[in-house]
Design a protein around this motif. Structure first.
Motif, short mmCIF file in Angstrom:
data_model
loop_
_atom_site.label_atom_id
_atom_site.label_comp_id
_atom_site.label_asym_id
_atom_site.label_seq_id
_atom_site.Cartn_x
_atom_site.Cartn_y
_atom_site.Cartn_z
N ARG A 1 -3.94 -1.85 -1.37
CA ARG A 1 -3.56 -1.05 -0.71
C ARG A 1 -4.75 -0.45 0.32
NH1 ARG A 1 0.28 3.79 -1.98
NH2 ARG A 1 0.01 4.09 0.38
N LYS B 1 -7.98 -2.84 8.11
CA LYS B 1 -7.36 -2.51 9.56
C LYS B 1 -8.45 -1.53 10.24
CE LYS B 1 -2.98 -3.83 9.30
NZ LYS B 1 -3.41 -5.16 8.77
N LEU C 1 -11.47 -3.94 11.13
CA LEU C 1 -11.11 -4.80 12.12
C LEU C 1 -11.09 -4.33 13.55
CD1 LEU C 1 -8.42 -7.17 10.56
CD2 LEU C 1 -10.86 -7.87 11.19
N ARG D 1 -3.81 16.08 0.80
CA ARG D 1 -2.59 16.23 -0.12
C ARG D 1 -3.10 17.09 -1.26
NH1 ARG D 1 -2.99 11.52 2.61
NH2 ARG D 1 -1.17 10.33 2.39
N GLY E 1 4.98 10.33 -5.39
CA GLY E 1 4.24 9.22 -4.65
C GLY E 1 2.88 9.68 -3.99
N GLY E 2 2.98 10.81 -3.43
CA GLY E 2 1.95 11.56 -2.76
C GLY E 2 0.74 11.76 -3.58
N ASP F 1 -0.94 8.69 -4.41
CA ASP F 1 -1.96 8.36 -3.23
C ASP F 1 -3.22 9.23 -3.28
OD1 ASP F 1 -0.18 6.64 -2.65
OD2 ASP F 1 0.18 7.35 -0.36
N LYS G 1 -5.86 6.81 14.91
CA LYS G 1 -4.25 6.53 14.73
C LYS G 1 -4.04 5.88 13.37
CE LYS G 1 -0.31 4.22 16.64
NZ LYS G 1 0.75 5.15 16.89
N TYR G 2 -4.77 4.76 13.44
CA TYR G 2 -4.79 4.34 12.14
C TYR G 2 -5.45 4.63 10.79
CZ TYR G 2 -2.61 -0.04 13.97
OH TYR G 2 -2.05 -1.06 14.31
N LYS H 1 -5.69 8.12 10.36
CA LYS H 1 -4.76 9.09 10.03
C LYS H 1 -3.36 8.83 9.22
CE LYS H 1 -5.83 12.27 13.53
NZ LYS H 1 -5.62 12.72 15.11
N ALA H 2 -3.00 7.51 9.65
CA ALA H 2 -1.50 7.09 9.04
C ALA H 2 -1.96 6.84 7.50
CB ALA H 2 -1.18 5.82 9.82
N ALA I 1 -3.13 4.46 3.94
CA ALA I 1 -2.68 3.38 3.36
C ALA I 1 -1.22 3.22 3.52
CB ALA I 1 -3.41 3.41 2.27
N GLN I 2 -0.89 2.05 4.03
CA GLN I 2 0.66 1.69 4.20
C GLN I 2 0.94 0.92 2.72
OE1 GLN I 2 2.31 2.38 7.25
NE2 GLN I 2 0.40 3.65 7.25
N PRO I 3 2.42 1.20 2.49
CA PRO I 3 2.95 0.09 1.33
C PRO I 3 2.54 -1.32 1.69
CG PRO I 3 4.73 1.41 2.46
CD PRO I 3 3.48 1.63 3.37
N PHE J 1 1.37 -12.14 8.86
CA PHE J 1 0.43 -11.29 9.59
C PHE J 1 0.53 -12.20 10.84
CE2 PHE J 1 -3.13 -10.58 12.21
CZ PHE J 1 -3.17 -9.13 12.37
N ASP K 1 2.78 7.69 9.15
CA ASP K 1 2.10 8.56 8.32
C ASP K 1 2.73 8.50 7.17
OD1 ASP K 1 1.01 10.94 6.90
OD2 ASP K 1 0.37 11.74 8.90
N GLN L 1 6.36 10.62 2.64
CA GLN L 1 6.54 10.90 1.17
C GLN L 1 7.38 12.25 0.96
OE1 GLN L 1 2.90 9.99 0.07
NE2 GLN L 1 3.32 7.93 -0.63
#
Lengths: 501, 360
Positions: free
Chosen positions: A49, A56, A59, A209, A232-233, A236, A475-476, A478-479, A481-483, A499, B347, B352
């Motif tokens: 992840r 991202k 890139l 978190r 989960g949080g 992370d 934007k990326y 702040k979001a 790590a994605q699953p 991809f 987000d 979560q």
């Protein structure tokens, strides 16, 4: 402004802008490659992840570094054609090598890495991002070799028949003593920038978190749903803590490399371009030993200091390795250069061979200052992230320290800018030291309105792209790590691509 | 064979590589509005978006590597023929500025278009990709038509013309020819790399565009050869026309692979024809032939050429090898069914924990 000023401004704007993205690209590609490799070796999903997440960001940043790099290669011929004719025999080769050895490697293997997930053997796929990283480092090597020739020309002779500098020893050009200290200095700085970026983004998510950690500790009575949800949080949170520590260690170790290589570079530079180092200190009279001023209040060029904080003997040490060494001053050097160079139209300078002193003096200090500051921030980050359940600092401090996080990734990049401005401004009035002045290098066939037009176009375009880049990056970032979906083993002809653009 | 001649040939090879590879990238970029469909059609906006993504993804993993050919051509010209590099890049200042701006916005389009799930965002990057493909496709043609035809150059090897010198009838004809050729090449490439409706539409379009390209190419190469041709360049021009016709016949018959080989060889042969016509000059002067830049008076020293030759002999095969590997890895055809849903990162903290507002 005439052609010369415009062409110089254009080079300054496009190069400093290009180099905002380059160090992050070099540094982050290594960290992402590390995360990817850690995943292959340990199978820990969080490494995957992290690799995906930071790739991202990498890139988004890489795209701008790439496109602004194309401008750089064309610019020598467009704005500096007399320079290109004079040194092309030597300077062109590293550029051609850069394209053939580095650019092909970077571009092709980056394509394989981005689109190749699930389509090629897993280990080979992980190797491609390392090859991308090697490409970026090779690219840096060749372009720095070219720049080192401008700082300290070696391996050539002046051919009076063709009226240009011609290559006599390519190995000498590639292993120029300026290059041998500049390359590690720049690469370490790039690792600092990449490490600091990872550190800052990860630390921000870790801190965000913090509330989860507090909830799970204090709010035992909370409903089962929210406890489950926050698990989960919490996982992370630990992932980001690890990433932040990786970033901090990279920044710190690379920072030490920058300090050591910078010290060596100072000594080489004192030897080959004493004027640059004299300008860096605004040292007008030759001194033995010479002090180093931390800062000066008074005239901007340091010629009449009202108050300054000086460390006795430090400049002597930085320049010569001995606290009592002799450092030449601007006035002596001026006389010396006028005697040696004034006779030849290529090397005559009306300005007296003195670079812009305030700019040299302050960029030198700022470069060192922001570098040390970012190392300090990295060290501090290591301290506050030392324990998985440690909540950072006290509640009151938390209110302000995330501002420092925002500064963390900017500092090394800004430091790089100061470093380049210092080394290029400090070389003036030379384009190639001792061989040709900057004034003699511009394109004679290009009208000044054309240079002004292209400068305006680049500046406006670059500014617009910067706004888009930063907003996308944030934007990326702040979001988080994605699953990550693992590539499907049973993929058939009609399953979607892992991809796609 | 002397080193200067070897490097004249190697520069030819680099430009050939650039035009046969990035040629179809430009074509694909220009095809976005043509094969991408109309949002008013029966298929609807979502289908249009999928089709455009199919087009872009046919070149997704390779366009960046293809573009490096021009950087290598530029760098190699700088090293092997410093005067050629200096005269050309300072002389063709404004067209090169336009090409650079076009390449910048096009590349950013490829990289950023998919990063937001937003129609306005995508529409703007589509525009950047289309303009960023048309402009260089056209201007490289203008540039090479002028290089071969000859431009005003003085005794100091400096270009003395203006932008409008370059935009004469020959330059414009050259630009139209490369634009049409790349459009055809791109459409054939799309037909080779896709499945479904888009493949057949690409075929049909390649035939139509190809007829226009063939007509333009014959006129353009004819004009150039009459002006400055040699027996060799005439022969190469003829072969270029033959292969273009073969390519068109093949696409008409549905043999996409052979058609692609045809358009690829046609472009390569056209480049060779132009360079053969150029030889022994690299930039003929229309002011005074004695002031022309030649492969000899524009070149670097023997030592530089020797080192560069060594590097080219070792590394070009390696580059070709891994470039070939990339094309092999991504050899599968793609269609709208392979395109994943548009994606934006969400987000994760809010996802979560519903109390994310409080703790965030």
């Amino acid at each position: 402004m005439d052609n010369l000023d415009l062409a110089r401004w254009q080079f300054a704007i496009t190069t400093v802008y290009h180099f905002l993205f380059v160090p992050i690209t070099i540094g982050m590609s290594a960290v992402v490659a590390g995360f990817h490799t850690a995943f292959i070796r340990t199978r820990g999903e969080h490494w995957d992840r992290l690799a995906q997440f930071f790739s991202k960001l990498f890139l988004i940043n890489f795209a701008l570094g790439l496109v602004t790099g194309i401008v750089q290669e064309f610019q020598f011929g467009m704005n500096w054609s007399s320079y290109s004719r004079f040194v092309g025999d030597i300077f062109g080769a590293p550029l051609a090598f850069e394209a053939l050895l580095a650019f092909f490697l970077e571009s092709t293997f980056l394509g394989l890495w981005i689109f190749g997930r699930g389509r090629m053997p897993e280990k080979l796929h992980a190797a491609t991002i390392w090859i991308v990283h090697i490409g970026t480092v090779l690219s840096a090597y060749f372009i720095l070799a070219a720049n080192s020739f401008m700082q300290h020309p070696v391996g050539y002779r002046y051919n009076p028949e063709t009226r240009r500098a011609e290559l006599t020893d390519f190995v000498a050009v590639l292993f120029n003593k300026v290059q041998l200290v500049t390359f590690p200095h720049v690469i370490f700085a790039a690792y600092m920038a990449g490490g600091a970026m990872v550190l800052a983004v990860a630390l921000w998510h870790w801190r965000r978190r913090q509330g989860l950690a507090e909830l799970s500790e204090s709010d035992e009575s909370a409903g089962a749903t929210s406890v489950l949800a926050s698990r989960g949080g919490l996982r992370d949170r630990e992932m980001y803590r690890r990433a932040a520590r990786v970033g901090a260690i990279v920044t710190l170790v690379a920072g030490l490399g920058v300090v050591v290589s910078g010290d060596l570079q100072g000594k080489v530079m004192t030897e080959v371009q004493p004027m640059k180092m004299a300008a860096a200190e605004a040292l007008y009279e030759t001194a033995e030993p010479a002090p180093f001023s931390i800062f000066t209040v008074g005239t901007l060029d340091g010629s009449k200091p009202l108050a300054s904080v000086e460390i006795p003997g430090l400049l002597s040490f930085l320049g010569t390795g001995s606290f009592s060494g002799r450092v030449q001053g601007i006035n002596d050097l001026k006389k010396q250069y006028a005697e040696t160079y004034a006779g030849n139209p290529l090397t005559a300078d009306a300005g007296g061979y003195v670079p812009n002193i305030p700019l040299s003096y302050w960029t030198f200090r700022l470069m060192i200052g922001v570098g040390l500051l970012s190392m300090a921030l990295a060290a501090w980050s290591l301290w506050i992230t030392r324990h998985p359940n440690h909540l950072g600092t006290s509640r009151r401090e938390r209110a302000w320290w995330h501002w420092l996080i925002i500064a963390t990734p900017l500092l090394p990049v800004v430091g790089c800018s100061f470093g380049w401005i210092f080394t290029e401004v400090g070389r003036q009035p030379w384009l190639v030291f001792g061989q040709m002045t900057t004034a003699t290098g511009v394109s004679p066939s290009v009208a000044s309105w054309e240079v002004l037009l292209s400068m305006t176009v680049y500046t406006v375009l670059y500014a617009a792209l910067a706004v888009i880049e930063v907003s996308l990056f944030l934007k990326y970032a702040k979001a988080g790590a994605q699953p990550v979906a693992q590539p499907d083993d049973h993929s058939d002809e009609d399953s979607t691509l892992a991809f796609a653009y | 064979m002397d080193l200067q001649l070897i490097w004249f040939l190697l520069i030819t090879v680099l430009w050939t590589g650039y035009f046969v590879l990035e040629g179809f990238d430009f074509g694909v970029g220009m095809l976005l509005p043509i094969l991408g469909g109309r949002s008013r059609g029966p298929e609807g906006a979502a289908e249009v978006e999928r089709r455009r993504r199919v087009l872009i993804n046919t070149i997704g993993p390779v366009w960046d590597g293809n573009e490096v050919w021009v950087l290598t051509a530029g760098g190699a010209t700088f090293a092997a023929f410093p005067h050629w590099y200096a005269t050309l890049f300072s002389g063709f200042y404004l067209p090169l500025l336009l090409i650079l701006v076009a390449l910048i916005v096009r590349n950013m389009g490829f990289e950023y278009r998919h990063k937001r799930d937003d129609d306005t965002w995508r529409r703007r990057w589509d525009l950047a990709i289309v303009i960023g493909s048309v402009v260089p496709a056209f201007l490289w043609g203008v540039a090479f038509a002028n290089i071969v035809w000859g431009v005003p150059i003085n005794a100091d090897m400096e270009y003395t013309g203006t932008l409008f010198t370059l935009l004469g009838p020959v330059g414009l004809l050259g630009g139209l020819t490369t634009t049409a050729l790349f459009l055809t090449h791109g459409a054939i490439y799309v037909s080779l790399k896709t499945v479904g409706e888009i493949r057949f539409q690409a075929r049909a379009f390649a035939w139509k565009a190809g007829l226009v390209a063939a007509l333009l190419a014959v006129v353009f190469l004819g004009v150039m050869m009459v002006h400055t041709g040699s027996p060799l360049s005439w022969a190469l021009s003829f072969l270029a026309a033959v292969f273009l016709v073969i390519g068109l016949v093949m696409i008409r018959a549905g043999h996409e692979g052979k058609a692609f080989l045809g358009s690829l060889l046609a472009i390569a042969l056209a480049v060779w024809a132009l360079f053969a016509a150029l030889f022994p000059d690299v930039m003929p002067s229309s002011t005074n032939p004695a002031w022309s830049l030649t492969y000899q008076n524009a070149s670097a020293s023997d030592l530089t050429l020797k080192i560069m030759t060594g590097a080219a002999l070792i590394f070009t095969p390696i580059v070709l090898l891994y470039t070939g590997y990339t094309y092999w890895v991504f050899r599968k055809r793609i269609g709208t069914q392979h395109i994943p849903a548009p994606h934006e990162p969400t987000d994760q903290l809010l996802a979560q924990d519903e109390r994310g507002q409080r703790i965030g």
